[in-house]
Design a protein around this motif. Structure first.
Motif, PDB file in Angstrom:
ATOM      1  N   LEU A   1       0.566  -1.278   0.100  1.00  0.00           N
ATOM      2  CA  LEU A   1       0.073   0.215   0.249  1.00  0.00           C
ATOM      3  C   LEU A   1       0.822   1.185   0.155  1.00  0.00           C
ATOM      4  O   LEU A   1       2.030   1.499   0.379  1.00  0.00           O
ATOM      5  N   LYS A   2       0.075   2.223  -0.703  1.00  0.00           N
ATOM      6  CA  LYS A   2       1.338   3.362  -0.703  1.00  0.00           C
ATOM      7  C   LYS A   2       1.289   4.150   0.760  1.00  0.00           C
ATOM      8  O   LYS A   2       0.223   3.589   2.207  1.00  0.00           O
ATOM      9  N   SER A   3       2.336   4.654   1.253  1.00  0.00           N
ATOM     10  CA  SER A   3       1.861   5.629   2.849  1.00  0.00           C
ATOM     11  C   SER A   3       1.117   6.008   3.169  1.00  0.00           C
ATOM     12  O   SER A   3       1.112   6.524   4.221  1.00  0.00           O
ATOM     13  N   SER A   4       0.478   6.362   2.459  1.00  0.00           N
ATOM     14  CA  SER A   4      -0.164   7.547   2.678  1.00  0.00           C
ATOM     15  C   SER A   4      -1.540   6.371   2.938  1.00  0.00           C
ATOM     16  O   SER A   4      -2.859   7.834   4.126  1.00  0.00           O
ATOM     17  N   VAL A   5      -1.284   5.458   2.767  1.00  0.00           N
ATOM     18  CA  VAL A   5      -2.838   4.722   3.017  1.00  0.00           C
ATOM     19  C   VAL A   5      -2.558   4.465   5.160  1.00  0.00           C
ATOM     20  O   VAL A   5      -2.003   4.193   5.277  1.00  0.00           O
ATOM     21  N   ILE A   6      -3.112   5.236   5.423  1.00  0.00           N
ATOM     22  CA  ILE A   6      -3.939   5.569   7.025  1.00  0.00           C
ATOM     23  C   ILE A   6      -4.247   3.562   7.705  1.00  0.00           C
ATOM     24  O   ILE A   6      -5.303   3.607   7.335  1.00  0.00           O
ATOM     25  N   ILE A   7      -3.618   2.807   8.258  1.00  0.00           N
ATOM     26  CA  ILE A   7      -3.822   1.641   8.630  1.00  0.00           C
ATOM     27  C   ILE A   7      -3.650   1.644  10.293  1.00  0.00           C
ATOM     28  O   ILE A   7      -3.510   1.849  11.112  1.00  0.00           O
ATOM     29  N   THR A   8      -5.129   0.959  10.676  1.00  0.00           N
ATOM     30  CA  THR A   8      -5.543   0.928  11.799  1.00  0.00           C
ATOM     31  C   THR A   8      -6.438  -0.009  12.345  1.00  0.00           C
ATOM     32  O   THR A   8      -6.738  -0.796  11.202  1.00  0.00           O
ATOM     33  N   GLY A   9      -6.016   0.039  13.363  1.00  0.00           N
ATOM     34  CA  GLY A   9      -7.468  -1.670  13.607  1.00  0.00           C
ATOM     35  C   GLY A   9      -6.933  -2.291  14.727  1.00  0.00           C
ATOM     36  O   GLY A   9      -6.200  -1.449  15.913  1.00  0.00           O
ATOM     37  N   GLY A  10      -7.519  -3.480  15.201  1.00  0.00           N
ATOM     38  CA  GLY A  10      -6.698  -4.357  16.153  1.00  0.00           C
ATOM     39  C   GLY A  10      -6.590  -5.848  15.770  1.00  0.00           C
ATOM     40  O   GLY A  10      -7.492  -6.137  15.367  1.00  0.00           O
ATOM     41  N   LEU A  11      -5.994  -6.389  16.938  1.00  0.00           N
ATOM     42  CA  LEU A  11      -6.952  -7.780  17.191  1.00  0.00           C
ATOM     43  C   LEU A  11      -7.774  -8.498  18.198  1.00  0.00           C
ATOM     44  O   LEU A  11      -8.211  -7.779  19.378  1.00  0.00           O
ATOM     45  N   ALA A  12      -8.372  -9.384  18.315  1.00  0.00           N
ATOM     46  CA  ALA A  12      -9.320  -9.798  18.906  1.00  0.00           C
ATOM     47  C   ALA A  12      -8.812 -10.468  20.485  1.00  0.00           C
ATOM     48  O   ALA A  12      -7.556 -10.986  20.148  1.00  0.00           O
ATOM     49  N   GLY A  13      -9.767 -10.094  20.936  1.00  0.00           N
ATOM     50  CA  GLY A  13      -9.569 -10.742  22.499  1.00  0.00           C
ATOM     51  C   GLY A  13     -10.430 -11.179  22.971  1.00  0.00           C
ATOM     52  O   GLY A  13     -11.188 -11.927  22.408  1.00  0.00           O
ATOM     53  N   ASP A  14     -10.340 -12.145  23.270  1.00  0.00           N
ATOM     54  CA  ASP A  14     -10.887 -13.049  24.836  1.00  0.00           C
ATOM     55  C   ASP A  14     -10.576 -13.167  26.135  1.00  0.00           C
ATOM     56  O   ASP A  14     -10.817 -13.516  26.523  1.00  0.00           O
ATOM     57  N   GLY A  15     -11.659 -11.734  26.620  1.00  0.00           N
ATOM     58  CA  GLY A  15     -11.383 -11.137  28.012  1.00  0.00           C
ATOM     59  C   GLY A  15      -9.614 -11.515  28.425  1.00  0.00           C
ATOM     60  O   GLY A  15      -8.725 -11.237  27.988  1.00  0.00           O
ATOM     61  N   SER A  16      -9.519 -12.184  29.385  1.00  0.00           N
ATOM     62  CA  SER A  16      -8.131 -12.395  29.867  1.00  0.00           C
ATOM     63  C   SER A  16      -8.336 -13.872  29.711  1.00  0.00           C
ATOM     64  O   SER A  16      -7.081 -14.726  30.780  1.00  0.00           O
TER      65      SER A  16
END
Length: 378
Positions: free
Chosen positions: A141-156
């Motif tokens: 991807l181009k450096s101008s594309v903003i990538i965000t998000g996260g990894l799913a959880g399962d409590g602790s």
């Protein structure tokens, strides 16, 4: 652009009587869910019925964020109907963390079209190397594309995480959401707030996201010395003592890593992202006030200079922060809202890893941070 937020709670159902009439091919529905909804798909069935042509994505969590609330046993939902932008949602299956970069490349190639401005990643939290996934995406991807998000959880629990694809929960998968349009405005912020303690040590043996030796000593043995009585509660207690890693000694350019698993036989630690051999590592511990201040700074960084009344605000914070802050966890959500405006709709989740650019570097996987993404149309 229209944005509506609401939630579903065990025992009481949906927080509204009727779903907003926002169905369209460019409507994105994000649903952040308590782990138990993998076996209770009634809410997903109702969303699919109400929004047959919309794109429904989401993931399991270690706590659901809805405005100023943090809930368990719930689903936090944000519906965004884009007026000047288009969306594309892709899901890829993953069996092994070693596939992470390859899958990141696949997702990037499929999303890489004209006017791509934002990519939101919602990934399995246990079967992925988050930093390799991000590297694969960035390579296409181009450096101008903003990538965000996260990894799913399962409590602790660290046993079973999942994502929502085509309105249904599935395991061992990664979902990427591409948002396209010249009128799109994307802002972001990412901040930690942990204190470093103990000496800086050299990572002498590692492979990918598995750490075997620090200063020539078995990594798990060394780590247990610092944790003391808390060592009995590994891997969950590792959330309270993350690792700061940097390429050069005493460099301010660092990322934070959290333990996902331990191996007593190999005396190794498995982290959510890469632990490069030859880098330097230092343990971290909680500072309550600085954690809350970090959430406020993340909100300030993400707040748009042009105030747009309808914006999608996505908060992703680490489960370790929630475990440390305990009853004070809502203070970090309130601090974030104070920064972006109390009337701003906010949804999100507590995760096993956060994906965002930071002020020091391009997009990377972070642990133990509060991240905020704000998306609007000009």
């Amino acid at each position: 652009m229209q944005v509506k937020t609401f939630h579903y709670k065990k025992g009481t159902g949906w927080s509204l009587n009727d779903f907003p009439e926002m169905n369209s091919s460019n409507t994105l529905i994000l649903a952040f869910c308590a782990p138990e909804y993998f076996n209770n798909t009634k809410p997903f069935d109702e969303l699919r019925k109400a929004y047959p042509t919309s794109q429904i994505a989401g993931c399991s969590t270690a706590g659901e964020i809805y405005n100023e609330e943090i809930n368990d046993h719930s689903i936090s939902v944000a519906i965004t109907k884009f007026e000047k932008s288009t969306i594309q949602v892709i899901t890829e299956h993953i069996e092994n963390p070693l596939q992470s970069e390859e899958i990141g490349i696949k997702l990037g190639i499929k999303l890489n079209k004209d006017n791509l401005k934002s990519v939101i990643i919602l990934s399995d939290g246990l079967t992925v190397n988050g930093s390799s996934l991000v590297e694969g995406l960035k390579s296409t991807l181009k450096s101008s594309v903003i990538i965000t998000g996260g990894l799913a959880g399962d409590g602790s629990q660290f046993k079973n995480t999942w994502v929502v694809a085509e309105g249904k929960p599935i395991t061992k998968s990664i979902t990427a959401i591409g948002i396209y349009g010249e009128h799109l405005e994307v802002n972001y912020g990412s901040k930690g707030g942990w204190d470093i303690f103990g000496p800086e040590r050299l990572i002498t043996r590692s492979e990918g996201n598995v750490l075997y030796e620090i200063d020539g000593e078995p990594a798990l043995e060394m780590y247990k010395k610092y944790l003391g009585e808390k060592a009995k509660e590994l891997p969950s207690s590792g959330l309270l003592f993350p690792l700061a890693i940097r390429e050069k000694p005493l460099s301010s350019n660092q990322v934070v890593r959290t333990i996902l698993a331990i191996d007593e036989n190999k005396q190794s630690l498995t982290f959510a992202g890469d632990i490069p051999q030859g880098w330097y590592a230092q343990l971290m511990k909680a500072n309550f006030d600085r954690l809350i201040e970090g959430a406020s700074i993340a909100g300030q960084l993400a707040a748009s200079q042009i105030q747009v009344p309808n914006s999608l605000n996505l908060a992703i914070s680490c489960v370790g922060r929630r475990l440390v802050l305990g009853e004070r966890s809502e203070e970090e959500i309130e601090a974030t809202l104070d920064s972006i405006g109390r009337d701003s709709p906010l949804v999100g989740f507590y995760s096993y890893g956060e994906i965002s650019p930071s002020g020091l570097q391009s997009c990377d996987l972070h642990n133990q941070t509060m991240t905020l993404t704000s998306i609007s149309e000009r």
